[in-house]
Structures are given as structure tokens and as C-alpha cells.
Design an enzyme around this catalytic site. Structure first.
Site, short mmCIF file in Angstrom:
data_model
loop_
_atom_site.label_atom_id
_atom_site.label_comp_id
_atom_site.label_asym_id
_atom_site.label_seq_id
_atom_site.Cartn_x
_atom_site.Cartn_y
_atom_site.Cartn_z
N GLN A 220 -4.17 -8.17 18.32
CA GLN A 220 -3.77 -8.33 19.54
C GLN A 220 -4.87 -8.51 20.39
O GLN A 220 -6.27 -7.91 20.29
CB GLN A 220 -2.91 -7.11 20.24
CG GLN A 220 -1.72 -7.11 19.57
CD GLN A 220 -0.57 -8.17 20.12
OE1 GLN A 220 -0.91 -8.83 20.88
NE2 GLN A 220 0.52 -7.69 19.98
N TYR B 10 6.82 -8.90 10.07
CA TYR B 10 5.75 -9.74 10.83
C TYR B 10 4.55 -8.61 11.06
O TYR B 10 4.35 -8.28 12.11
CB TYR B 10 6.42 -10.08 12.18
CG TYR B 10 7.75 -10.98 12.05
CD1 TYR B 10 7.73 -12.22 11.59
CD2 TYR B 10 8.95 -10.32 12.18
CE1 TYR B 10 8.78 -12.99 11.61
CE2 TYR B 10 10.26 -11.07 11.91
CZ TYR B 10 10.11 -12.23 11.61
OH TYR B 10 11.24 -12.90 11.46
N ASP C 48 8.20 -7.65 14.96
CA ASP C 48 7.31 -8.05 15.87
C ASP C 48 7.19 -9.55 15.62
O ASP C 48 6.09 -10.16 15.46
CB ASP C 48 5.82 -7.39 15.78
CG ASP C 48 5.05 -7.68 17.04
OD1 ASP C 48 5.23 -8.47 17.76
OD2 ASP C 48 3.95 -6.93 17.11
N CYS D 225 7.05 -10.79 22.41
CA CYS D 225 5.93 -11.48 23.45
C CYS D 225 6.64 -12.40 24.33
O CYS D 225 6.07 -13.44 25.01
CB CYS D 225 4.77 -12.34 22.77
SG CYS D 225 5.20 -13.48 21.39
N CYS E 195 -11.52 -17.18 40.92
CA CYS E 195 -12.13 -18.02 39.48
C CYS E 195 -12.20 -19.38 40.14
O CYS E 195 -11.37 -19.94 40.82
CB CYS E 195 -11.37 -17.92 38.61
SG CYS E 195 -11.97 -18.91 37.23
N CYS F 152 -7.58 -24.98 35.36
CA CYS F 152 -7.67 -24.43 34.13
C CYS F 152 -6.41 -23.88 33.74
O CYS F 152 -5.70 -23.25 34.73
CB CYS F 152 -8.63 -23.09 33.91
SG CYS F 152 -8.58 -22.22 32.45
N CYS G 288 -15.52 -16.94 32.57
CA CYS G 288 -14.06 -16.70 32.71
C CYS G 288 -13.74 -15.09 32.89
O CYS G 288 -14.29 -14.33 32.18
CB CYS G 288 -13.28 -17.19 31.56
SG CYS G 288 -11.46 -16.64 31.48
#
Length: 453
Positions: A283, A312, A381, A408, A74, A80, A160
Site C-alpha cells: 500500500q 488476495y 482484499d 478500493c 500545486c 495533471c 508533487c
């Protein structure tokens, strides 16, 4: 003893990675962070910032390169802030993520699990089903793209490798419309201008939904925008205007208006269909989300008659998957719109054994306990910050047999795992799932069991 000051150059061996994907080296007791390096490499490193215990450096000359190093594909990589791992093979990235999870659980959570390798994606590119482009008028002209790492400078991004090609086509048409009709970008410092963000959501049904976030309630030449977007992408399902006139970093405002077509998409996940509006949480990697949910269901060990509490729960995506294997599922989420979506998704999929409550996770769990609800399994979650300090004790007070923790952030997962251990729930299994290839993020699922069960 080496002269350890800013701008001095040292030969360093890269021995590991930070949570953000930077290489880690050591220099006379200091930890040195060196971006865009690979474990096993040796570099001449110029120190750019030095503290008492840590330093930050930049690789100036490679002395020994890793066989896992590859050429980034990229042109914006390194500028970025979107990707952190495009300079190494995907296999090495997965190994780094596996080590990150294991280190967090052992050092912070004080638990050592025999973790299998992180479950990687079949294709680590073009997976993002939601993209939000900031828009800015910079010194080099109009920019519709991504922020430069650790700044609010917008880099123009014609493409991207993480986004679907439909998003690339829509972004090109949108930028062309702005330039053709002189539509001004928003200036966050002055609070002037019109266009703040371009938001695109895509689905596995080859449909797209575009939302323009504006510092106003009307768009000039809106009909021409719709025409340009429809010509660029045949699968376009709708164009929505979102008004955000507040001085805030929050992307979306509260007001929505459909300029053309539908203001929602439908997505298929785990044999269920979900309706997604612009603010709906979902997601960003559909294929890997299915892997994540299958793993969570396996760890839940449901037999068909359990009561499951899903905290959640968002729009109910994992709740519906649980409902197919449990007797009763109770979902809780603090966002009212998400609860509306969850109830609608349950109805559309014919799920009758799931119910949803709007409220804080701890408050809902406490109320259910007072009402005598005793779930055998609890699924959580939470957002990146993990559980609030009081929540583990509230959940342990419900005495579930198992807690399935989806996270996460390995660091906050490990912290909460330690809290649960002090309440009698020990971590017995774990699994990493890579929902965010080529970035430093990784999802982890840990199964916590009560006592010695």
C-alpha cells in the site's frame, strides 16, 4: 425551456460529487458534471458535451463560492491527472468520500449502514511511498512527470505535493543525467528510444530504491547515473535496471538487474518487517495502511483459535497481522512472486501459523473446501474490479461466520455486498479509510455476517 446544446451557458447549483470528484448539477432532467467545483456553489457553466441524459460542462464564472473552497497549492493542478480535491479543504474531501461510500452501498448494494466518518490522514501530503514517472520527449523538451488527465501526454513535474521530498531530489538528478548525456526517452508510438519510466520506492527508514525502466538491457553512462543519484539522496539503498521491450502499457518488464546496491527495501508495518522488491505490491500510504489493518482486525473479532482465509493476500502484510490474533491463517494470491515474498516475510517475522498458496482466489477457496477446511473468518482484499462473479458463492459455501471485505472501489464493493446478501451474508458494519488523500480514491471495509449472527 432552456436551450441545452453544446457551448450554451447556464446557471447551475452544485449539489454533490461524482466518484471521480467532479461536481454534480442538474439541468432540466439532465445530470451535469462540472470539474473543480464544490458542493453548495453556484456557477455559470458552459456545456462542452451534451447527451440525452447527461452533460459535461466547465465553470466559467462563480456566482456563489463555498466556504470550503481553497486555492490549489500545486501549479499542475487541473492539468495533471493525479489529484482531484486540491481545490477544497481536506474536511470537505472526507465528507465527499463518506457520502460516496454511503451512496454506493445504498443504491447498488441495497444496504443502509450507519457509517462513521471516513478516517482521514494526519498529513494529507507527501505520503506516497511508490512513484512511477513516465518519461517522454515532448514539444517542450524532456518531461519526467505525470500524465495530463485522460491523455498520454507527459507533464514535466519538478515536484508533487503527494511524493516525499527524497523522490523529488532523485527525479531532479535523474532528469539531469538524461539531459547531460543525451539519453533518449522512449517514444511509445514509434517504439524507439530508451528510457520509459523512472520508479522510486521509499520507506519509513528514510531509504530509497530507484528502478529505471528501459527499452533495452543496458544504460549508457550507468556509473554516472548512480553517482548522481547517490549525491542527490544519501538514503539511496540501490539502483535497479528493469528491461521492458514490449509494446505494452504495462510499466515493468520481467528482467531486473541491480546496477548498484540492494534491489530491495525493508519496511515496518504493524510491528512487522517486510522486504519489498521493485514488483512487490505494498500500500502506498504506510500510516493509513496501519489504520486500515487495525480496523480490519477489529471487525474480524478474532479470539485466538480461528482459522482465517486471506484472499488476495499480496506479500502477506494483512495475513501476518491476522496471524498474531488467530489460530491459523491461509493466504492466497495469484502472483507467484508475491507468494515468495509472503513466505519470506513470514519467516523473517517468526510467524509459524501462516501458510500461503499461489492461485486464483476462487480456485484456492474451492480446493480448501474440498479438503474440509472451514474458516471461521474470511478476509478479501480484491483489485478494483472486485470479486469474480462465481467467488461469493464459493466463499459462502465454506460457511464462515464473518467475511471482512476490504475494497478500493465503493461501487464494486456495493455490488459484491448485494451478491453476498443473496447468499445469506448481510453487511452489519462499515468504515472508510482515506489511503489516498487529495485524490478521488478511498478504501472501505465492510463486515458481513452470516444469517442473524
Amino acid at each position: 425551456m432552456a436551450d441545452i446544446q453544446k457551448n450554451t451557458v447556464h446557471t447551475l447549483d452544485i449539489t454533490g460529487y461524482t466518484a471521480e470528484g467532479m461536481g454534480v448539477a442538474r439541468l432540466e432532467g439532465r445530470v451535469v458534471f462540472v470539474p473543480f467545483t464544490v458542493q453548495g456553489e453556484r456557477w455559470k457553466v458552459r456545456l462542452e458535451k451534451v447527451n440525452k441524459t447527461v452533460a459535461w460542462g466547465r465553470g466559467m464564472e462563480p456566482l456563489l463560492l463555498s466556504p470550503y473552497r481553497i486555492e490549489p497549492d500545486c501549479p499542475l493542478y487541473g492539468r495533471c491527472g493525479g489529484c482531484q480535491f486540491r481545490h477544497m479543504t481536506y474536511a470537505e474531501e472526507l465528507r465527499a468520500k463518506s457520502q460516496r461510500i454511503a451512496d454506493a452501498l445504498e443504491r447498488v448494494g441495497h444496504v443502509k449502514l450507519d457509517l462513521p466518518p471516513v478516517l482521514g490522514a494526519e498529513d494529507p501530503d507527501r505520503y506516497r511511498n511508490k512513484v512511477q514517472f513516465p518519461v517522454s520527449q515532448g514539444k517542450h523538451g524532456l518531461a519526467v512527470g505525470y500524465y495530463r488527465a485522460r491523455t498520454h501526454e507527459v507533464l514535466d513535474a519538478p515536484d508533487c505535493p503527494l511524493q516525499p521530498e527524497a523522490v523529488t531530489r532523485l527525479r531532479t538528478a535523474f532528469k539531469g543525467w538524461m539531459e547531460r548525456y543525451g539519453v533518449p526517452a522512449y517514444d511509445e508510438r514509434a517504439g524507439t528510444g530508451l528510457i520509459r519510466h523512472l520508479y522510486v520506492r521509499t520507506s519509513s527508514r528514510c531509504e530509497s530504491l530507484v528502478c529505471v525502466v528501459a527499452n533495452g538491457s543496458r544504460l549508457p553512462h550507468a556509473d554516472k547515473l548512480v553517482e548522481s543519484l547517490r549525491q542527490a539522496e544519501p538514503g539511496l539503498a540501490g539502483v535497479v535496471l528493469n528491461t521492458n521491450t514490449r509494446d505494452t502499457n504495462v510499466i515493468l518488464g520481467d528482467k531486473y538487474h541491480a546496477l548498484w546496491g540492494r534491489d530491495w527495501l525493508e519496511e515496518d508495518l504493524c510491528q512487522f518487517t517486510f522486504r519489498l522488491s521493485v514488483p512487490s505490491f505494498f500500500q502506498i500510504n504506510r500510516e493509513q495502511t496501519q489504520v486500515l489493518y487495525r480496523t480490519a482486525l477489529e471487525l474480524a473479532q478474532l479470539k485466538g483459535d480461528e482459522t482465517v482465509l486471506d484472499l488476495y493476500c499480496g506479500i502477506g502484510s494483512i495475513s501476518l497481522a491476522l496471524a498474531g490474533l488467530a489460530g491459523r491463517v491461509i493466504g492466497a494470491e495469484i502472483v507467484p512472486q508475491a507468494i515468495e515474498d509472503a513466505n519470506g516475510n513470514a519467516r523473517r517475522n517468526g510467524i509459524r501459523n501462516a501458510e500461503f498458496f499461489c492461485g486464483d482466489a476462487g480456485a484456492v477457496a474451492r480446493r480448501l473446501g474440498e479438503e474440509g477446511v472451514r474458516p471461521q473468518v474470511i478476509c478479501v482484499d480484491p483489485p478494483r474490479k472486485g470479486l469474480a462473479p462465481e467467488v461469493p458463492a464459493i466463499l459462502a459455501g465454506l460457511a464462515p461466520d464473518r467475511i471482512v471485505y476490504v475494497s478500493c472501489d465503493p461501487a464494486t464493493l456495493a455490488r459484491d455486498t448485494d451478491r453476498f446478501a443473496q447468499l445469506g451474508y448481510r453487511a452489519v458494519r462499515g468504515q472508510g479509510v482515506d489511503l489516498f488523500p487529495r485524490t478521488a480514491h478511498v478504501e472501505t471495509i465492510v463486515l458481513l455476517q452470516r444469517g442473524n449472527s
